[in-house]
Design a protein around this motif. Structure first.
Motif, PDB file in Angstrom:
ATOM      1  N   ARG A   1      -4.545   4.213  -5.502  1.00 44.02           N
ATOM      2  CA  ARG A   1      -4.487   3.601  -6.823  1.00 44.02           C
ATOM      3  C   ARG A   1      -5.279   2.297  -6.817  1.00 44.02           C
ATOM      4  O   ARG A   1      -5.727   1.824  -5.768  1.00 44.02           O
ATOM      5  CB  ARG A   1      -3.032   3.336  -7.205  1.00 44.02           C
ATOM      6  CG  ARG A   1      -2.167   4.584  -7.299  1.00 44.02           C
ATOM      7  CD  ARG A   1      -0.699   4.217  -7.426  1.00 44.02           C
ATOM      8  NE  ARG A   1      -0.231   3.464  -6.247  1.00 44.02           N
ATOM      9  CZ  ARG A   1       0.988   2.952  -6.142  1.00 44.02           C
ATOM     10  NH1 ARG A   1       1.855   3.088  -7.145  1.00 44.02           N
ATOM     11  NH2 ARG A   1       1.347   2.294  -5.056  1.00 44.02           N
TER      12      ARG A   1
ATOM     13  N   LYS B   1      -5.592   9.778  -3.492  1.00 48.12           N
ATOM     14  CA  LYS B   1      -4.361   9.286  -4.109  1.00 48.12           C
ATOM     15  C   LYS B   1      -4.338   7.760  -4.225  1.00 48.12           C
ATOM     16  O   LYS B   1      -3.365   7.193  -4.718  1.00 48.12           O
ATOM     17  CB  LYS B   1      -3.146   9.749  -3.310  1.00 48.12           C
ATOM     18  CG  LYS B   1      -3.001  11.264  -3.204  1.00 48.12           C
ATOM     19  CD  LYS B   1      -1.797  11.633  -2.344  1.00 48.12           C
ATOM     20  CE  LYS B   1      -1.671  13.140  -2.194  1.00 48.12           C
ATOM     21  NZ  LYS B   1      -0.526  13.506  -1.313  1.00 48.12           N
TER      22      LYS B   1
ATOM     23  N   ILE C   1       0.842  -1.196   0.000  1.00 51.56           N
ATOM     24  CA  ILE C   1       0.000   0.000   0.000  1.00 51.56           C
ATOM     25  C   ILE C   1       0.876   1.244   0.000  1.00 51.56           C
ATOM     26  O   ILE C   1       1.904   1.297   0.683  1.00 51.56           O
ATOM     27  CB  ILE C   1      -0.934   0.006   1.223  1.00 51.56           C
ATOM     28  CG1 ILE C   1      -1.889  -1.194   1.166  1.00 51.56           C
ATOM     29  CG2 ILE C   1      -1.734   1.300   1.299  1.00 51.56           C
ATOM     30  CD1 ILE C   1      -2.816  -1.299   2.355  1.00 51.56           C
ATOM     31  N   SER C   2       0.493   2.253  -0.739  1.00 49.52           N
ATOM     32  CA  SER C   2       1.244   3.505  -0.808  1.00 49.52           C
ATOM     33  C   SER C   2       1.420   4.106   0.579  1.00 49.52           C
ATOM     34  O   SER C   2       0.473   4.158   1.369  1.00 49.52           O
ATOM     35  CB  SER C   2       0.529   4.505  -1.713  1.00 49.52           C
ATOM     36  OG  SER C   2       0.366   3.970  -3.019  1.00 49.52           O
ATOM     37  N   ALA C   3       2.619   4.579   0.879  1.00 54.53           N
ATOM     38  CA  ALA C   3       2.942   5.061   2.227  1.00 54.53           C
ATOM     39  C   ALA C   3       2.253   6.381   2.551  1.00 54.53           C
ATOM     40  O   ALA C   3       2.125   6.734   3.728  1.00 54.53           O
ATOM     41  CB  ALA C   3       4.457   5.225   2.360  1.00 54.53           C
ATOM     42  N   ASP C   4       1.809   7.134   1.540  1.00 56.40           N
ATOM     43  CA  ASP C   4       1.231   8.455   1.806  1.00 56.40           C
ATOM     44  C   ASP C   4      -0.274   8.411   2.038  1.00 56.40           C
ATOM     45  O   ASP C   4      -0.913   9.452   2.170  1.00 56.40           O
ATOM     46  CB  ASP C   4       1.550   9.412   0.656  1.00 56.40           C
ATOM     47  CG  ASP C   4       1.104   8.871  -0.697  1.00 56.40           C
ATOM     48  OD1 ASP C   4       0.737   7.673  -0.766  1.00 56.40           O
ATOM     49  OD2 ASP C   4       1.110   9.636  -1.676  1.00 56.40           O
ATOM     50  N   LEU C   5      -0.859   7.222   2.124  1.00 58.29           N
ATOM     51  CA  LEU C   5      -2.293   7.107   2.405  1.00 58.29           C
ATOM     52  C   LEU C   5      -2.531   7.099   3.915  1.00 58.29           C
ATOM     53  O   LEU C   5      -1.713   6.553   4.667  1.00 58.29           O
ATOM     54  CB  LEU C   5      -2.857   5.830   1.779  1.00 58.29           C
ATOM     55  CG  LEU C   5      -2.860   5.780   0.256  1.00 58.29           C
ATOM     56  CD1 LEU C   5      -3.359   4.422  -0.239  1.00 58.29           C
ATOM     57  CD2 LEU C   5      -3.728   6.897  -0.318  1.00 58.29           C
TER      58      LEU C   5
ATOM     59  N   ARG D   1      -4.168  -0.698  -7.290  1.00 52.59           N
ATOM     60  CA  ARG D   1      -3.478  -1.713  -6.494  1.00 52.59           C
ATOM     61  C   ARG D   1      -3.750  -1.522  -5.010  1.00 52.59           C
ATOM     62  O   ARG D   1      -3.956  -2.491  -4.281  1.00 52.59           O
ATOM     63  CB  ARG D   1      -1.968  -1.667  -6.760  1.00 52.59           C
ATOM     64  CG  ARG D   1      -1.203  -2.820  -6.109  1.00 52.59           C
ATOM     65  CD  ARG D   1       0.286  -2.716  -6.320  1.00 52.59           C
ATOM     66  NE  ARG D   1       0.882  -1.619  -5.549  1.00 52.59           N
ATOM     67  CZ  ARG D   1       2.191  -1.357  -5.516  1.00 52.59           C
ATOM     68  NH1 ARG D   1       3.021  -2.090  -6.240  1.00 52.59           N
ATOM     69  NH2 ARG D   1       2.665  -0.352  -4.803  1.00 52.59           N
ATOM     70  N   ASP D   2      -3.748  -0.269  -4.556  1.00 58.90           N
ATOM     71  CA  ASP D   2      -4.040   0.012  -3.151  1.00 58.90           C
ATOM     72  C   ASP D   2      -5.442  -0.479  -2.784  1.00 58.90           C
ATOM     73  O   ASP D   2      -5.642  -1.105  -1.733  1.00 58.90           O
ATOM     74  CB  ASP D   2      -3.939   1.512  -2.870  1.00 58.90           C
ATOM     75  CG  ASP D   2      -2.541   2.054  -3.113  1.00 58.90           C
ATOM     76  OD1 ASP D   2      -1.574   1.339  -2.805  1.00 58.90           O
ATOM     77  OD2 ASP D   2      -2.430   3.185  -3.615  1.00 58.90           O
TER      78      ASP D   2
END
Length: 306
Positions: free
Chosen positions: A217, A215, A26-30, A219-220
């Motif tokens: 995506r 933000k 998972i994207s770190a900025d979420l 994949r997230d």
């Protein structure tokens, strides 16, 4: 039923161990709290299909308060974990997390759900030592190891979160013993996740930027759905099913197998990491779990023969 509970908890340990690599995708900025609330919402929706068939699917009276307390335990643990991740070392958090089965035993003992004696605490301490050794070896060479194990504000908050995690199966067992909670594991899991997700979501709305969710995506989103279905819905359902027939300490002791599963995954990804340093922790964890299974089987056999 007892065998199914133990097999289910083995599956629980496997699913929880597999969830850590998934979380890393998972994207770190979420925003983590809002993501957890979303994950719990997905899990609750998936479980409602089973829960709505139960005749006692709707809580009554004091059951609402107990389900709320169980949800607060879930929200408290995840909120403490997210906050402490920025204020404590990974090794310190791993050290504190292995205390959960021992804390569950103490809480269960105070609630009259555990038997007094020295053998179970000793086996839990053995499993904790093994899990901690695996965590230390896995973290070897990181900054967390060079910083050592400290106890500061971050560690204090995470310890409170561990206490909340340990209290969750105790409240479940206590409520079941008094007939306050549904006999359906799906119903108990649904309400604890629904209320816990609501609480952590409300906290996330206050302290996290909601706009950051834009933000996300594809994949997230797929990873969050996977975590909601398997690492939340299935795992908490398996834990609730086992809570009906096992003590809180026995249920939470399976957490010692999670770093063992992580170790096996690491070996599959990087066979070069395989070494003798992993052996002491692995032996302690497996020995502790084997002795716990043996003691549980012998005690139930003695109860049937008496």
């Amino acid at each position: 039923m007892i065998l199914k509970a133990h097999l289910g908890l083995l599956l629980w340990a496997l699913l929880v161990g597999l969830s850590f690599p998934a979380v890393g995708l998972i994207s770190a900025d979420l925003p983590p709290m809002l993501l957890t609330a979303l994950r719990f919402a997905i899990a609750a929706l998936a479980l409602w299909g089973l829960a709505r068939r139960a005749p006692d699917r709707w809580p009554h009276g004091a059951a609402w308060l107990l389900y709320g307390a169980m949800g607060l335990c879930l929200a408290g643990f995840f909120a403490a974990m997210f906050w402490a991740a920025h204020h404590a070392t990974a090794l310190s958090m791993a050290t504190l997390f292995v205390s959960v089965p021992l804390l569950a035993f103490l809480f269960g003992l105070a609630a009259g759900l555990e038997r007094r004696g020295w053998r179970l605490p000793l086996l839990l301490a053995m499993g904790a030592a093994g899990a901690l050794l695996l965590a230390v070896v896995e973290a070897e060479g990181r900054a967390s190891v060079s910083q050592g194990i400290v106890f500061g504000r971050g560690e204090a908050v995470f310890l409170l979160g561990c206490m909340a995690s340990a209290l969750y199966p105790v409240l479940s067992k206590w409520g079941l013993a008094r007939g306050w909670l549904s006999s359906s594991a799906a119903v108990r899991t649904f309400w604890s996740l629904a209320l816990g997700g609501t609480l952590i979501g409300a906290l996330g709305l206050v302290v996290e930027p909601v706009a950051a969710l834009s933000k996300m995506r594809l994949r997230d989103a797929l990873v969050v759905v996977y975590l909601g279905l398997f690492s939340s819905a299935v795992t908490f359902w398996l834990q609730q099913r086992a809570t009906a027939v096992l003590t809180p300490a026995a249920v939470t002791a399976y957490g010692y197998l999670v770093p063992f599963v992580s170790m096996l995954l690491l070996f599959l990804q990087a066979p070069g990491r395989l070494g003798w340093e992993w052996l002491p922790g692995s032996v302690l964890v497996l020995a502790a779990m084997g002795l716990l299974w043996r003691d549980d089987a012998l005690s139930r056999l003695a109860a049937r023969n008496s």
